[in-house]
Scaffold this active site. Structure first.
Site, PDB file in Angstrom:
ATOM      1  N   GLY A 278       0.773  -1.228   0.000  1.00 38.14           N
ATOM      2  CA  GLY A 278       0.000   0.000   0.000  1.00 38.14           C
ATOM      3  C   GLY A 278       0.806   1.281   0.000  1.00 38.14           C
ATOM      4  O   GLY A 278       0.235   2.363   0.075  1.00 38.14           O
ATOM      5  N   GLU A 320       4.518  -6.224   1.642  1.00 35.65           N
ATOM      6  CA  GLU A 320       4.093  -6.661   0.307  1.00 35.65           C
ATOM      7  C   GLU A 320       3.908  -5.486  -0.654  1.00 35.65           C
ATOM      8  O   GLU A 320       2.803  -5.226  -1.123  1.00 35.65           O
ATOM      9  CB  GLU A 320       2.766  -7.421   0.431  1.00 35.65           C
ATOM     10  N   TYR A 364     -10.980   5.114 -10.359  1.00 29.91           N
ATOM     11  CA  TYR A 364     -10.622   5.711  -9.059  1.00 29.91           C
ATOM     12  C   TYR A 364     -10.453   7.219  -9.136  1.00 29.91           C
ATOM     13  O   TYR A 364      -9.978   7.818  -8.174  1.00 29.91           O
ATOM     14  CB  TYR A 364      -9.286   5.157  -8.555  1.00 29.91           C
ATOM     15  N   CYS A 391     -15.762   3.781 -26.879  1.00 34.28           N
ATOM     16  CA  CYS A 391     -17.073   4.397 -27.015  1.00 34.28           C
ATOM     17  C   CYS A 391     -17.660   4.653 -25.651  1.00 34.28           C
ATOM     18  O   CYS A 391     -18.610   3.980 -25.218  1.00 34.28           O
ATOM     19  CB  CYS A 391     -17.977   3.480 -27.832  1.00 34.28           C
ATOM     20  N   TYR A 421      -0.961  -1.809 -11.877  1.00 34.77           N
ATOM     21  CA  TYR A 421      -2.421  -1.855 -12.033  1.00 34.77           C
ATOM     22  C   TYR A 421      -2.919  -1.240 -13.349  1.00 34.77           C
ATOM     23  O   TYR A 421      -4.059  -0.774 -13.421  1.00 34.77           O
ATOM     24  CB  TYR A 421      -3.120  -1.189 -10.832  1.00 34.77           C
TER      25      TYR A 421
HETATM   26  N1  LLP Z   1      -0.915  -7.029  -0.106  1.00 32.80           N
HETATM   27  C1  LLP Z   1      -2.246  -7.187  -0.132  1.00 32.80           C
HETATM   28  C2  LLP Z   1      -2.855  -8.158   0.769  1.00 32.80           C
HETATM   29  C3  LLP Z   1      -3.025  -6.442  -1.013  1.00 32.80           C
HETATM   30  O1  LLP Z   1      -4.339  -6.608  -1.016  1.00 32.80           O
HETATM   31  C4  LLP Z   1      -2.410  -5.519  -1.880  1.00 32.80           C
HETATM   32  C5  LLP Z   1      -3.194  -4.732  -2.823  1.00 32.80           C
HETATM   33  C6  LLP Z   1      -1.016  -5.391  -1.834  1.00 32.80           C
HETATM   34  C7  LLP Z   1      -0.306  -6.160  -0.928  1.00 32.80           C
HETATM   35  C8  LLP Z   1      -0.266  -4.471  -2.744  1.00 32.80           C
HETATM   36  O2  LLP Z   1      -0.621  -3.147  -2.588  1.00 32.80           O
HETATM   37  P1  LLP Z   1       0.266  -1.989  -3.291  1.00 32.80           P
HETATM   38  O3  LLP Z   1       1.591  -1.954  -2.577  1.00 32.80           O
HETATM   39  O4  LLP Z   1       0.456  -2.360  -4.705  1.00 32.80           O
HETATM   40  O5  LLP Z   1      -0.548  -0.771  -3.116  1.00 32.80           O
HETATM   41  N2  LLP Z   1      -6.197  -1.653  -8.267  1.00 32.80           N
HETATM   42  C9  LLP Z   1      -5.914  -0.656  -7.246  1.00 32.80           C
HETATM   43  C10 LLP Z   1      -5.074  -1.207  -6.142  1.00 32.80           C
HETATM   44  C11 LLP Z   1      -5.665  -2.426  -5.482  1.00 32.80           C
HETATM   45  C12 LLP Z   1      -4.774  -2.968  -4.433  1.00 32.80           C
HETATM   46  C13 LLP Z   1      -5.289  -4.259  -3.923  1.00 32.80           C
HETATM   47  N3  LLP Z   1      -4.447  -4.857  -2.961  1.00 32.80           N
HETATM   48  C14 LLP Z   1      -5.234   0.536  -7.908  1.00 32.80           C
HETATM   49  O6  LLP Z   1      -5.062   0.529  -9.122  1.00 32.80           O
HETATM   50  O7  LLP Z   1      -4.901   1.501  -7.242  1.00 32.80           O
END
Ligand code: LLP
Length: 463
Positions: A278, A320, A364, A391, A421
Site C-alpha cells: 500500500g 508486500e 478511481y 465508445c 495496475y
Molecule cells: N498485499 C495485499 C494483501 C493487497 O491486497 C495488496 C493490494 C497489496 C499487498 C499491494 O498493494 P500496493 O503496494 O500495490 O498498493 N487496483 C488498485 C489497487 C488495489 C490494491 C489491492 N491490494 C489501484 O489501481 O490503485
C-alpha cells in the site's frame, strides 16, 4: 492540488475551467524524476529516451500504445526494498500490480519473495521458477482447486481470510499428508489511502477477519487446534497509495496486541507479522512518496517498540509492496490521433489506447501526468484532457494536464507511472487489443508481454 489561474495559451479560454490541476510547469519539456523511471531523459533532438533508446524507435519497432518498462529501474527499486528491510525481514512483491515471467525472474534474482492472489498468478510464478517456499498465496475466496494446487506446490504460506477457509485449507493439507504454513489476515479497523487514514469502522469490507468483537482471536484459537495448519503469524493490509505512516502505526499496535493476547491465552508467540503493501508513489509532481529505507526504518521501529511494550520477542516482519516497486518503472507510450479544442473549456487529445489499458482514471479518479515525448516544444501550455478511443465519455487517461499548444496528430505522448495496475487491469473493451510490455535495459529492448492480436480475440470466441 491547486486551481490554476495561469495565463491562457493560444488555445485557451481566458479563465480556465474547473478541475484538479496545478499550474503548468515552467518548462513543459522537463521530466520530473519523481514521476519518471530512473533512466528516462531526452536526447540531443529532444526525444524522450529510456535505457538509452528513443521512444520514436520503440514506437516504430513495437507500435503504440505500449507499456515501456525500465528494467534497471525495476531491479533498483526491488533491491532497494530488499536492502532496506535486510535479512531479518521479507519483502513479498505483490504480483497483482503487474506480473509476467520476466518480472518473476528479476524478483528471484534480486532476492524478493512473491505474493500471488489467484491460480493464474501462482502458475505464472511457478512457471518462471520462483521457488514455491518464497510464494505467499492470498485471496478472500480461493477455490478448493487453487488451495490444493498451492499446498501441493509447497507454497511458503497461505494467508487465510475467513473461518471457512481455515477449515478448508486444514482439511486439504491434512488429506495431502502435510501441514501448511499459514498466516491469518485480520482487519484492524484502519483504512488508509493517500494522505489520510481513518481508524474506525473499517471492518466493513470483504477482506480479513475483524479484530473487533474477538473474531480474530477466535480464528487463531480454531486454527491452532487443526493438525493441517502451522500458524506462523498475523497479516494486516490497510489500504493503498499511502504516504502517511500513522495508519501502519495503529495497525502494528493492534496486531501486536493480538499477538500478546495469543501468548497470554495459548502460551504461543507467533513468529511473524505481515503489514501488507500500500505504499504510495508519485503520479504527479505534487506527490511526495517515502523512500524504502525510511519506510523500513519506521515500520521496524514501530513493531519493535510495540513488542517491547507487550514484552514479546519482535516477530519477523514482512511487507508486500506492489505499486511502490513497479509503478514508477513504466510509462505508456501513445500516439496522438486527434486534437479537439473546445472553446472556453479545454482541448481533448485522443490517443490510440484508453480505458482498456488504464482503467484507473475512470475507476478511481486517479491523477496522472503526461509529456510530449517525440519532440520538445516551446509553444504556450494548453490545458488538455487525454482521452482514449473507446465508445464511452468516461474513457479518460489523464483528466487535467498541460501539453504544448502546438500538439498535433502523429506526436507521441507518454504517461508516466503506469507500471502498476494498468496492464494487470487491462481489458478488451470494444475489442481493443491489449498493448505489449516492452522492457528496456542498457540500450536493448525486448517484448516481455506481447501485443494482443485479432487472432487472440477470435481464438477465444469459439463461435
Ligand atoms: N498485499 C495485499 C494483501 C493487497 O491486497 C495488496 C493490494 C497489496 C499487498 C499491494 O498493494 P500496493 O503496494 O500495490 O498498493 N487496483 C488498485 C489497487 C488495489 C490494491 C489491492 N491490494 C489501484 O489501481 O490503485
Amino acid at each position: 492540488m491547486s486551481r490554476s489561474a495561469h495565463p491562457a495559451g493560444p488555445r485557451h479560454a481566458d479563465v480556465l475551467p474547473e478541475g484538479h490541476y496545478s499550474a503548468p510547469a515552467d518548462d513543459l519539456n522537463a521530466l520530473d524524476p519523481k514521476v519518471w523511471a530512473h533512466t528516462v531523459g531526452r536526447d540531443a533532438d529532444g526525444v524522450v529516451t529510456v535505457g538509452g533508446i528513443a521512444v520514436t524507435q520503440l514506437a516504430e519497432e513495437y507500435g503504440t500504445p505500449a507499456y515501456i518498462l525500465d528494467e534497471a529501474d525495476f531491479r533498483d527499486r526491488a533491491r532497494a526494498w530488499r536492502t532496506a528491510f535486510g535479512n531479518d525481514a521479507d519483502v513479498f512483491y505483490a504480483g497483482k500490480a503487474f506480473l509476467s515471467r520476466a518480472v518473476v525472474r528479476w524478483l528471484h534474482e534480486e532476492g524478493l519473495n512473491l505474493d500471488v492472489c489467484s491460480g493464474g498468478e501462482l502458475v505464472t510464478a511457478l512457471s518462471a521458477g520462483m521457488p514455491a517456499e518464497r510464494i505467499a498465496f492470498h485471496g478472500n475466496n480461493k477455490s478448493p482447486e487453487e488451495i490444493e494446487r498451492a499446498v501441493r506446490a509447497g507454497v511458503g504460506r497461505i494467508v487465510l481470510d475467513s473461518f471457512q477457509e481455515i477449515v478448508r485449507v486444514a482439511h486439504i493439507a491434512q488429506s495431502l499428508g502435510t501441514r501448511q504454513r499459514v498466516q491469518i489476515r485480520i482487519t484492524v479497523g484502519v483504512e488508509a489511502h493517500t494522505h489520510e487514514f481513518i481508524a474506525t469502522a473499517h471492518e466493513d469490507q470483504k477482506f480479513g477477519i475483524p479484530l473487533a468483537g474477538g473474531q480474530a482471536a477466535e480464528a487463531v484459537r480454531r486454527a491452532l487446534q487443526l493438525d493441517g495448519l502451522e500458524v506462523i503469524g498475523i497479516h494486516s493490509h490497510i489500504g493503498s497509495q499511502i504516504f502517511d505512516m500513522s495508519g501502519f502505526e495503529v495497525a502494528a499496535h493492534r496486531v501486536v496486541g493480538l499477538l500478546r493476547d495469543i501468548r497470554d491465552e495459548h502460551g504461543v508467540e507467533l513468529p511473524e507479522i505481515d503489514l501488507g503493501g500500500g505504499l504510495g508513489i508519485a503520479y504527479t509532481s505534487d506527490d511526495d512518496p517515502r523512500e524504502p529505507h525510511e519506510i523500513a526504518k519506521a515500520l521496524t521501529e514501530i513493531v519493535t517498540r510495540e513488542c517491547e511494550g507487550a514484552r514479546l520477542r519482535t516477530p519477523r516482519i514482512s511487507v508486500e509492496p506492489g505499486r511502490a516497486i513497479v509503478g514508477p518503472t513504466a510509462f505508456t507510450l501513445y500516439e496522438v490521433g486527434t486534437v479537439k479544442p473546445l472553446d472556453g473549456l479545454r482541448t481533448y487529445v485522443s490517443v490510440d489506447g484508453g480505458m482498456s489499458d488504464n482503467i484507473r482514471t475512470a475507476l478511481y479518479d486517479a491523477e496522472y501526468s503526461v509529456a510530449l515525448a517525440s519532440r520538445t516544444s516551446d509553444a504556450e501550455p494548453m490545458l488538455v484532457r487525454v482521452v482514449g478511443k473507446h465508445c464511452e465519455s468516461g474513457d479518460i487517461v489523464v483528466k487535467d494536464a498541460f501539453l504544448p499548444g502546438d500538439l498535433a496528430p502523429g506526436d507521441l505522448i507518454a504517461v508516466p507511472a503506469t507500471g502498476a495496475y494498468c496492464r494487470s487491469m487491462a481489458s478488451n473493451y470494444n475489442h481493443v487489443l491489449r498493448p505489449p510490455v516492452v522492457a528496456v535495459r542498457d540500450g536493448a529492448a525486448r517484448v516481455i508481454v506481447r501485443r494482443e492480436t485479432e487472432d487472440d480475440l477470435l481464438r477465444l470466441d469459439v463461435g
